[in-house]
Design a protein around this motif. Sequence first.
Motif, mmCIF file in Angstrom:
data_model
loop_
_atom_site.group_PDB
_atom_site.id
_atom_site.type_symbol
_atom_site.label_atom_id
_atom_site.label_comp_id
_atom_site.label_asym_id
_atom_site.label_seq_id
_atom_site.Cartn_x
_atom_site.Cartn_y
_atom_site.Cartn_z
ATOM 1 N N ARG A 58 0.827 -1.214 0.000
ATOM 2 C CA ARG A 58 0.000 0.000 0.000
ATOM 3 C C ARG A 58 0.859 1.262 0.000
ATOM 4 O O ARG A 58 0.463 2.291 -0.562
ATOM 5 C CB ARG A 58 -0.916 0.000 1.216
ATOM 6 N N ALA A 59 2.036 1.168 0.610
ATOM 7 C CA ALA A 59 2.932 2.327 0.677
ATOM 8 C C ALA A 59 3.731 2.512 -0.611
ATOM 9 O O ALA A 59 4.462 3.495 -0.747
ATOM 10 C CB ALA A 59 3.885 2.188 1.863
ATOM 11 N N GLY A 60 3.610 1.567 -1.542
ATOM 12 C CA GLY A 60 4.309 1.696 -2.816
ATOM 13 C C GLY A 60 5.785 1.392 -2.747
ATOM 14 O O GLY A 60 6.584 1.997 -3.476
ATOM 15 N N VAL A 61 6.189 0.452 -1.892
ATOM 16 C CA VAL A 61 7.600 0.076 -1.780
ATOM 17 C C VAL A 61 7.970 -0.800 -2.978
ATOM 18 O O VAL A 61 7.471 -1.914 -3.129
ATOM 19 C CB VAL A 61 7.858 -0.681 -0.462
ATOM 20 N N TYR A 62 8.831 -0.300 -3.836
ATOM 21 C CA TYR A 62 9.112 -0.960 -5.101
ATOM 22 C C TYR A 62 9.637 -2.394 -4.988
ATOM 23 O O TYR A 62 9.242 -3.256 -5.780
ATOM 24 C CB TYR A 62 10.093 -0.123 -5.930
ATOM 25 N N PRO A 63 10.533 -2.730 -4.042
ATOM 26 C CA PRO A 63 11.014 -4.118 -3.972
ATOM 27 C C PRO A 63 9.906 -5.139 -3.775
ATOM 28 O O PRO A 63 10.083 -6.309 -4.129
ATOM 29 C CB PRO A 63 11.971 -4.088 -2.770
ATOM 30 N N VAL A 64 8.757 -4.731 -3.224
ATOM 31 C CA VAL A 64 7.639 -5.648 -3.034
ATOM 32 C C VAL A 64 7.137 -6.173 -4.376
ATOM 33 O O VAL A 64 6.738 -7.331 -4.498
ATOM 34 C CB VAL A 64 6.499 -4.952 -2.264
ATOM 35 N N ALA A 65 7.161 -5.326 -5.394
ATOM 36 C CA ALA A 65 6.648 -5.724 -6.711
ATOM 37 C C ALA A 65 7.386 -6.942 -7.250
ATOM 38 O O ALA A 65 6.771 -7.868 -7.786
ATOM 39 C CB ALA A 65 6.749 -4.549 -7.678
ATOM 40 N N ALA A 66 8.696 -6.968 -7.119
ATOM 41 C CA ALA A 66 9.477 -8.102 -7.616
ATOM 42 C C ALA A 66 9.114 -9.383 -6.876
ATOM 43 O O ALA A 66 9.025 -10.458 -7.477
ATOM 44 C CB ALA A 66 10.964 -7.807 -7.474
ATOM 45 N N VAL A 83 1.873 -3.570 -10.570
ATOM 46 C CA VAL A 83 1.770 -4.452 -9.399
ATOM 47 C C VAL A 83 1.359 -3.654 -8.170
ATOM 48 O O VAL A 83 0.469 -4.062 -7.404
ATOM 49 C CB VAL A 83 3.104 -5.176 -9.140
ATOM 50 N N LEU A 84 1.968 -2.501 -7.977
ATOM 51 C CA LEU A 84 1.693 -1.710 -6.779
ATOM 52 C C LEU A 84 0.323 -1.035 -6.833
ATOM 53 O O LEU A 84 -0.230 -0.677 -5.797
ATOM 54 C CB LEU A 84 2.785 -0.652 -6.594
ATOM 55 N N ALA A 85 -0.228 -0.881 -8.037
ATOM 56 C CA ALA A 85 -1.553 -0.288 -8.171
ATOM 57 C C ALA A 85 -2.672 -1.315 -8.062
ATOM 58 O O ALA A 85 -3.835 -0.962 -7.871
ATOM 59 C CB ALA A 85 -1.665 0.435 -9.519
ATOM 60 N N ALA A 86 -2.317 -2.596 -8.154
ATOM 61 C CA ALA A 86 -3.324 -3.657 -8.138
ATOM 62 C C ALA A 86 -3.786 -3.963 -6.713
ATOM 63 O O ALA A 86 -3.116 -3.639 -5.730
ATOM 64 C CB ALA A 86 -2.762 -4.923 -8.779
ATOM 65 N N ARG A 87 -4.953 -4.611 -6.615
ATOM 66 C CA ARG A 87 -5.457 -5.056 -5.311
ATOM 67 C C ARG A 87 -4.551 -6.175 -4.786
ATOM 68 O O ARG A 87 -4.106 -7.036 -5.534
ATOM 69 C CB ARG A 87 -6.888 -5.581 -5.475
#
Length: 252
Positions: A58-66, A83-87
């Motif tokens: 939810r905070a938009g931390v980029y490493p989470v996307a990978a 990825v970060l914009a998705a539910r």
Amino acid sequence: MATFAAPLSPGCRTGSVNPSATEAHLESPERAMPTRSSIMDELENLRKRAKHLVRQHRAGVYPVAARLRVALPRFAGLTDREVLAARFALHEAQEVVASELGFTSWSDLKENPPMPVTDTSALQLHRASAQVFVTDFARALTFYRTLLGFDIVFTYGEPPFYGEVRRGDASFNLRHVDESPFVGDVREREQLLSAGIATTNAKALFLEFQAAGVEFQEPLQLKPWGANEFVVRDPDGNLILFGTPPAQPPQG
């Protein structure tokens, strides 16, 4: 020409050490037997880890996307931004945690929870990584890959702003900044190295870089302490030392 007085001694690297090689020499730690209470505590810790992953998303931390692209098929092929914009629900975060621990699902993890262990061995440090600040991330990647022969391990962000490059056992991170944190020619005046990397053959590496058109802050030199060293200057002015340590450690 400035003289860089930071010698490389045998076995000492200001860069990255291969963690697998380091771990191979560690003694097996002494481990205490887990109790039912400790197993339940471990499950609760994993639930908290999943909740933290949701908050990071939810905070938009980029490493989470990978991480999500690897663990959840529905995110495969999406960009970091998508990825970060998705539910992203808690039950999916639990699946990610389970997958990263080697389980087929969160249900599998709960039925066969990982055994918590208490490591009573001495604290060990495994590796250190330099942070090299660059104002043009794409240009830096091209320089280190094309001219210096490093591989790109990963990049994060859209557009990328952080990443790791590696050659052999040496690696360091690149971090985009809008303005250099160094003022004027302070790096040259104060001999400020961004990283130092040991190599088995400094002369051969110097000739390779020279043929590639690399700019040198300091050419190959035999230092008073017995090391062969040279210093590369990257497009942002970062100074990277490469050297072969002396056969014997400097005395005194």
